[in-house]
Enzyme design. Sequence first.
Site, PDB file in Angstrom:
ATOM      1  N   ASP A  67     -27.333  -7.824 -13.104  1.00  9.89           N
ATOM      2  CA  ASP A  67     -26.064  -7.229 -13.489  1.00  9.89           C
ATOM      3  C   ASP A  67     -24.926  -8.251 -13.465  1.00  9.89           C
ATOM      4  O   ASP A  67     -24.637  -8.837 -12.420  1.00  9.89           O
ATOM      5  CB  ASP A  67     -25.780  -6.097 -12.489  1.00  9.89           C
ATOM      6  CG  ASP A  67     -24.775  -5.090 -12.984  1.00  9.89           C
ATOM      7  OD1 ASP A  67     -24.163  -5.319 -14.038  1.00  9.89           O
ATOM      8  OD2 ASP A  67     -24.604  -4.063 -12.310  1.00  9.89           O
ATOM      9  N   ASP A  68     -24.284  -8.463 -14.617  1.00  7.84           N
ATOM     10  CA  ASP A  68     -23.089  -9.324 -14.711  1.00  7.84           C
ATOM     11  C   ASP A  68     -23.383 -10.777 -14.366  1.00  7.84           C
ATOM     12  O   ASP A  68     -22.572 -11.437 -13.700  1.00  7.84           O
ATOM     13  CB  ASP A  68     -21.978  -8.804 -13.793  1.00  7.84           C
ATOM     14  CG  ASP A  68     -21.211  -7.643 -14.411  1.00  7.84           C
ATOM     15  OD1 ASP A  68     -21.714  -7.046 -15.368  1.00  7.84           O
ATOM     16  OD2 ASP A  68     -20.111  -7.331 -13.922  1.00  7.84           O
ATOM     17  N   CYS A  91     -22.458  -3.204 -19.234  1.00  6.37           N
ATOM     18  CA  CYS A  91     -23.492  -2.609 -18.376  1.00  6.37           C
ATOM     19  C   CYS A  91     -24.189  -1.414 -19.016  1.00  6.37           C
ATOM     20  O   CYS A  91     -25.385  -1.447 -19.326  1.00  6.37           O
ATOM     21  CB  CYS A  91     -22.886  -2.160 -17.048  1.00  6.37           C
ATOM     22  SG  CYS A  91     -21.853  -3.357 -16.204  1.00  6.37           S
ATOM     23  N   ARG A 133     -28.039  -0.923 -20.817  1.00  4.62           N
ATOM     24  CA  ARG A 133     -29.098  -0.138 -20.187  1.00  4.62           C
ATOM     25  C   ARG A 133     -29.631   0.936 -21.128  1.00  4.62           C
ATOM     26  O   ARG A 133     -30.838   1.179 -21.207  1.00  4.62           O
ATOM     27  CB  ARG A 133     -28.568   0.477 -18.886  1.00  4.62           C
ATOM     28  CG  ARG A 133     -28.334  -0.566 -17.835  1.00  4.62           C
ATOM     29  CD  ARG A 133     -27.323  -0.169 -16.755  1.00  4.62           C
ATOM     30  NE  ARG A 133     -26.746  -1.387 -16.205  1.00  4.62           N
ATOM     31  CZ  ARG A 133     -27.359  -2.150 -15.305  1.00  4.62           C
ATOM     32  NH1 ARG A 133     -28.526  -1.778 -14.803  1.00  4.62           N
ATOM     33  NH2 ARG A 133     -26.808  -3.270 -14.881  1.00  4.62           N
ATOM     34  N   LYS A 147     -30.139   0.410 -10.340  1.00  9.61           N
ATOM     35  CA  LYS A 147     -28.936   0.989 -10.955  1.00  9.61           C
ATOM     36  C   LYS A 147     -29.266   1.711 -12.253  1.00  9.61           C
ATOM     37  O   LYS A 147     -29.851   1.134 -13.166  1.00  9.61           O
ATOM     38  CB  LYS A 147     -27.928  -0.141 -11.205  1.00  9.61           C
ATOM     39  CG  LYS A 147     -26.701   0.237 -12.015  1.00  9.61           C
ATOM     40  CD  LYS A 147     -25.766  -0.953 -12.121  1.00  9.61           C
ATOM     41  CE  LYS A 147     -24.680  -0.732 -13.158  1.00  9.61           C
ATOM     42  NZ  LYS A 147     -23.711  -1.837 -13.206  1.00  9.61           N
ATOM     43  N   HIS A 189     -26.749   4.185 -14.253  1.00 12.30           N
ATOM     44  CA  HIS A 189     -25.495   3.943 -14.971  1.00 12.30           C
ATOM     45  C   HIS A 189     -25.502   4.340 -16.446  1.00 12.30           C
ATOM     46  O   HIS A 189     -24.872   3.702 -17.288  1.00 12.30           O
ATOM     47  CB  HIS A 189     -25.085   2.473 -14.834  1.00 12.30           C
ATOM     48  CG  HIS A 189     -23.605   2.257 -14.985  1.00 12.30           C
ATOM     49  ND1 HIS A 189     -23.060   1.074 -15.454  1.00 12.30           N
ATOM     50  CD2 HIS A 189     -22.540   3.080 -14.741  1.00 12.30           C
ATOM     51  CE1 HIS A 189     -21.749   1.160 -15.487  1.00 12.30           C
ATOM     52  NE2 HIS A 189     -21.404   2.371 -15.056  1.00 12.30           N
ATOM     53  N   HIS A 215     -23.112  -8.273  -9.686  1.00  9.43           N
ATOM     54  CA  HIS A 215     -21.886  -7.526 -10.008  1.00  9.43           C
ATOM     55  C   HIS A 215     -20.975  -7.453  -8.783  1.00  9.43           C
ATOM     56  O   HIS A 215     -21.453  -7.362  -7.656  1.00  9.43           O
ATOM     57  CB  HIS A 215     -22.287  -6.114 -10.452  1.00  9.43           C
ATOM     58  CG  HIS A 215     -21.217  -5.329 -11.132  1.00  9.43           C
ATOM     59  ND1 HIS A 215     -20.055  -4.938 -10.507  1.00  9.43           N
ATOM     60  CD2 HIS A 215     -21.139  -4.833 -12.402  1.00  9.43           C
ATOM     61  CE1 HIS A 215     -19.313  -4.233 -11.341  1.00  9.43           C
ATOM     62  NE2 HIS A 215     -19.944  -4.159 -12.498  1.00  9.43           N
ATOM     63  N   ASP A 264     -27.676  -7.966 -18.054  1.00  9.14           N
ATOM     64  CA  ASP A 264     -27.126  -6.903 -18.895  1.00  9.14           C
ATOM     65  C   ASP A 264     -25.915  -7.330 -19.715  1.00  9.14           C
ATOM     66  O   ASP A 264     -25.547  -6.657 -20.672  1.00  9.14           O
ATOM     67  CB  ASP A 264     -26.800  -5.656 -18.061  1.00  9.14           C
ATOM     68  CG  ASP A 264     -25.670  -5.864 -17.059  1.00  9.14           C
ATOM     69  OD1 ASP A 264     -25.256  -7.022 -16.837  1.00  9.14           O
ATOM     70  OD2 ASP A 264     -25.202  -4.860 -16.483  1.00  9.14           O
ATOM     71  N   ASN A 265     -25.256  -8.405 -19.341  1.00  2.24           N
ATOM     72  CA  ASN A 265     -24.144  -8.954 -20.137  1.00  2.24           C
ATOM     73  C   ASN A 265     -23.832 -10.341 -19.606  1.00  2.24           C
ATOM     74  O   ASN A 265     -24.464 -10.804 -18.648  1.00  2.24           O
ATOM     75  CB  ASN A 265     -22.896  -8.062 -20.088  1.00  2.24           C
ATOM     76  CG  ASN A 265     -22.542  -7.535 -18.720  1.00  2.24           C
ATOM     77  OD1 ASN A 265     -22.644  -6.330 -18.462  1.00  2.24           O
ATOM     78  ND2 ASN A 265     -22.119  -8.416 -17.820  1.00  2.24           N
ATOM     79  N   LYS A 322     -18.324 -10.976 -20.551  1.00  2.00           N
ATOM     80  CA  LYS A 322     -18.616  -9.547 -20.621  1.00  2.00           C
ATOM     81  C   LYS A 322     -17.486  -8.828 -21.348  1.00  2.00           C
ATOM     82  O   LYS A 322     -16.317  -9.152 -21.149  1.00  2.00           O
ATOM     83  CB  LYS A 322     -18.751  -9.009 -19.191  1.00  2.00           C
ATOM     84  CG  LYS A 322     -18.833  -7.504 -19.036  1.00  2.00           C
ATOM     85  CD  LYS A 322     -18.846  -7.144 -17.572  1.00  2.00           C
ATOM     86  CE  LYS A 322     -18.839  -5.640 -17.345  1.00  2.00           C
ATOM     87  NZ  LYS A 322     -18.863  -5.297 -15.904  1.00  2.00           N
TER      88      LYS A 322
END
Length: 555
Positions: free
Chosen positions: A26-27, A64, A68, A121, A123, A212, A316-317, A383
Amino acid sequence: MGTSFLFTKGELNVSQRPNVLLILNDDMGYSDIGCYGGEVSTPNLDRLAANGLRFSQFYNTARCSPTRASLLTGLHPHQTGVGILVDDDGPEGYAGNLNQRGVTIAEVLKAQDYHTYMSGKWHVATDIFNPNDTWPRQRGFDRYYGIITGAADYYQPVTLTRDNDNAEHEALADDFYLTDAISDDAVRNIRDHAAANPDQPFFHYVAYTAPHWPLHAPEEDIAKYKGRFDEGWDVLREKRLKRLVEQGLLDPSLALSERDPSQPAWEDADVKEWRLRRMEVYAAQIDRMDQGIGRILQALENTGQLDNTLILFLADNGGCAEELDEPFTSFLKKRRSLLERAKDGSPIVYGNNPRELPGSQRTYQSYGVAWANLSNTPFRLYKHWIHEGGISTPLIAHWPAGIGEQGGIRHSPGQLTDIMATVLEVTGAPYPQTYQGRDILPFEGESLAPLFKAESDDRGRGPLFWEHEGNSAVRTGPWKLVRNYPEAWELYDIEADRTELNDLAADYPDKVRELSGLYEQWAARAGVVPREKILEIYSKARGEDISGGAHFIQK
């Protein structure tokens, strides 16, 4: 139990359906982990890369929730109902819920006698407190453990859930740390599966929140990075690009993008101790994740499942430039359930305050623009944006029984929708036209499986498309048309200029018209609503002014 998709590696004939382990973090930026040029110690991811493949031009969707939704379904985010995030931002495509127009990988594989697990996660649900048809157990997963929301306190996360039941009490233990909990649950699932279902394959989706924000990490991991980043972002960006070239991931002719113009040169930066600590904690978060991935790999080895498990790892980004200033933290407090006090009773200080060194639960900070600029080396932006810094991700593929080449690199471009197509091909699972009595959209991607055998210069990959918060792009062949909303289209020869430094829009107006036409056709088909309309709907619904581009980001 066989499939038509057979690989050979030496004398090994892959006739059994593989397990699939999909790991998303994540991130995290393109060049943070060791096997993509970074300073962070990631021996387990490096091992997967050394014994498998790395992709140099794989893309996510820059945020995010949309990533997903796309990853799980093989559809573009707007088609899934998650066009922006998990807030209801207007018409269909922006409802913030994973809708019923597609199926998840778990739903497809479960119908083919796969056991399905998820740790981490979720989300992609608007209602994060009440079980509903957008939650993991209702979307094909036999077991689920993780958080339903997005960002969360690593030491005491809200919405911690086991299957459909609230499990926040589990986080009250003094030694609870979310990254470890996600890893431990995945290990448990792998071991339990091998014991109870040795003749059936599994699909496991492991979705880490690391790295993240908030910047939370165990002190022993943070200490490992003391001094690692002392040269500062300017020197480290240059060194990262050099390593990326040496590793064969990027072309030697590629020019490094400039430092973000909003940020000072490292030599001119103030409060260096605090700035360094932010990056040290961020690195420690990735390090802790890699340690957990090591335990997952050990569980696969110990149960004899590693060779025939396709492992895919990606982010994810791009790196996140969000600064947790007062307006942003006020927004978070209004939209999320945040704790007032840490487990030890001390108040939690929200926001990027240089007087507070991050790491412990009593802080809630992000690492900011300048370090995100390092994370996305050598690319521009972050992002939220569709320039390369926002959408470029590492992608590692490891499958000893199916990928014979060790340490190979693939330069063919691909994007998230290709993951569903790839999983379908390697497992032999058919994609349904209908599911539980409702019509299903066809998946959008193209399988990466042919690239497991060899690079293909004539793969004939169709156009790639993106849209997020008005930021948009289309890529076909060497050309990428991209815009930073609400500005004009920019055109780049992405093969010669992947850092997007030389805008050719004025020189090739016909190409701009051609590609913008392709984009508009796709946007209409995929349900993309013009950004102006979304802003109007959002403002009327909430009485808030969010005009401009990405939310709360320094441009």
